[in-house]
Design a protein around this motif. Sequence first.
Motif, PDB file in Angstrom:
ATOM      1  N   ASP A 125      11.741 -40.598 -22.874  1.00 23.07           N
ATOM      2  CA  ASP A 125      10.955 -39.376 -23.078  1.00 23.07           C
ATOM      3  C   ASP A 125      10.381 -38.962 -21.731  1.00 23.07           C
ATOM      4  O   ASP A 125       9.377 -39.491 -21.274  1.00 23.07           O
ATOM      5  CB  ASP A 125       9.834 -39.596 -24.090  1.00 23.07           C
ATOM      6  CG  ASP A 125       9.057 -38.320 -24.384  1.00 23.07           C
ATOM      7  OD1 ASP A 125       9.414 -37.261 -23.826  1.00 23.07           O
ATOM      8  OD2 ASP A 125       8.082 -38.386 -25.159  1.00 23.07           O
ATOM      9  N   ARG A 152      10.182 -33.362 -20.321  1.00 25.33           N
ATOM     10  CA  ARG A 152      10.726 -32.151 -19.702  1.00 25.33           C
ATOM     11  C   ARG A 152      11.982 -31.727 -20.438  1.00 25.33           C
ATOM     12  O   ARG A 152      12.655 -32.538 -21.065  1.00 25.33           O
ATOM     13  CB  ARG A 152      11.054 -32.398 -18.218  1.00 25.33           C
ATOM     14  CG  ARG A 152       9.824 -32.690 -17.379  1.00 25.33           C
ATOM     15  CD  ARG A 152      10.174 -32.919 -15.925  1.00 25.33           C
ATOM     16  NE  ARG A 152      10.872 -34.189 -15.693  1.00 25.33           N
ATOM     17  CZ  ARG A 152      10.287 -35.368 -15.652  1.00 25.33           C
ATOM     18  NH1 ARG A 152       8.982 -35.472 -15.875  1.00 25.33           N
ATOM     19  NH2 ARG A 152      10.977 -36.472 -15.396  1.00 25.33           N
ATOM     20  N   ASN A 153      12.316 -30.437 -20.327  1.00 24.63           N
ATOM     21  CA  ASN A 153      13.482 -29.893 -21.007  1.00 24.63           C
ATOM     22  C   ASN A 153      14.557 -29.535 -19.985  1.00 24.63           C
ATOM     23  O   ASN A 153      14.254 -29.183 -18.845  1.00 24.63           O
ATOM     24  CB  ASN A 153      13.107 -28.646 -21.802  1.00 24.63           C
ATOM     25  CG  ASN A 153      14.221 -28.202 -22.723  1.00 24.63           C
ATOM     26  OD1 ASN A 153      14.696 -28.988 -23.545  1.00 24.63           O
ATOM     27  ND2 ASN A 153      14.649 -26.959 -22.599  1.00 24.63           N
ATOM     28  N   SER A 156      17.677 -38.759 -28.473  1.00 26.51           N
ATOM     29  CA  SER A 156      16.902 -38.689 -27.225  1.00 26.51           C
ATOM     30  C   SER A 156      17.459 -37.612 -26.302  1.00 26.51           C
ATOM     31  O   SER A 156      16.697 -36.857 -25.678  1.00 26.51           O
ATOM     32  CB  SER A 156      16.917 -40.047 -26.512  1.00 26.51           C
ATOM     33  OG  SER A 156      16.211 -41.021 -27.243  1.00 26.51           O
ATOM     34  N   ASN A 209      16.750 -34.080 -27.776  1.00 23.23           N
ATOM     35  CA  ASN A 209      15.325 -33.741 -27.652  1.00 23.23           C
ATOM     36  C   ASN A 209      14.970 -33.240 -26.258  1.00 23.23           C
ATOM     37  O   ASN A 209      13.932 -32.595 -26.069  1.00 23.23           O
ATOM     38  CB  ASN A 209      14.464 -34.961 -27.981  1.00 23.23           C
ATOM     39  CG  ASN A 209      14.384 -35.228 -29.467  1.00 23.23           C
ATOM     40  OD1 ASN A 209      14.508 -34.306 -30.282  1.00 23.23           O
ATOM     41  ND2 ASN A 209      14.193 -36.483 -29.842  1.00 23.23           N
ATOM     42  N   HIS A 210      15.826 -33.537 -25.283  1.00 24.30           N
ATOM     43  CA  HIS A 210      15.598 -33.063 -23.912  1.00 24.30           C
ATOM     44  C   HIS A 210      16.450 -31.837 -23.582  1.00 24.30           C
ATOM     45  O   HIS A 210      16.487 -31.400 -22.427  1.00 24.30           O
ATOM     46  CB  HIS A 210      15.908 -34.180 -22.913  1.00 24.30           C
ATOM     47  CG  HIS A 210      14.880 -35.260 -22.873  1.00 24.30           C
ATOM     48  ND1 HIS A 210      14.786 -36.227 -23.850  1.00 24.30           N
ATOM     49  CD2 HIS A 210      13.880 -35.511 -21.990  1.00 24.30           C
ATOM     50  CE1 HIS A 210      13.784 -37.039 -23.556  1.00 24.30           C
ATOM     51  NE2 HIS A 210      13.215 -36.634 -22.441  1.00 24.30           N
TER      52      HIS A 210
END
Length: 244
Positions: free
Chosen positions: A93, A96-97, A123, A126-127
Amino acid sequence: MKLYQDLAKMYDLLYSYRDYGKEADFLIRNLAKRCSPRLLDVACGTGVHLDALRKRLPSAILEGIDLNQGMLDVTKEKSLDAGLTQTDMRNFDLGRNFDLVYCLSSSIQYNLSQEDFKRTVDSMRNHAVGGKVVFDLAYCVERWKEGYTNITANSDGRFDVAELYTSHSSDGFSYWNPLYLIKDKKTGRMDMHVDKHKIKLWSVSEVRDILSSQEIPFKLKRGYSEVEDENGVPIFILEGIKKE
């Protein structure tokens, strides 16, 4: 795994035959056009894909994660202006995107169970809110060659290095135990190392079923060329998490 730790400095020598530029071009073709796109390399290793992307996208924001600090240390020496984090692909995690999150060189196959595979995919997605996720399966069941023997050798100004292995599988897993011979030209010293690796031999249909069961939109491509190659490496392109 010595290759990813103590022997990390030999990785680029052993795999210099790989066309990382071709793989980087594939990633760029699947990247939305941005002035400064954000890309995350999952299991970035020695940063060979990051290097190829930096040469093609000078203004890109690049980051990489890897479980092995030895690999990250080699990447740091390349001065790629990329953020690097030591973490596990299954539960990272970064807060940041990214426009594109990718995991190449069959690294996702180090997930040995469906649970871990799903955690890694989650994971990554989610990014990539509003972006894409890309991973490949070079050592899938459909492309596996049992008993294949490979010898790779290369050298630079300091070292001669050779790798020897024979592929072996059992119960859906590949057991890869390569032998490394390394000569230090400066000292004349010769070292020998035996390494151990284990990956899951996922099938394309198995991965399709996992993604479909979670209602994850995806496309399947074959090979990194612009022209589809039915015998090429299977490459999955997923949509990132959608904002509500």
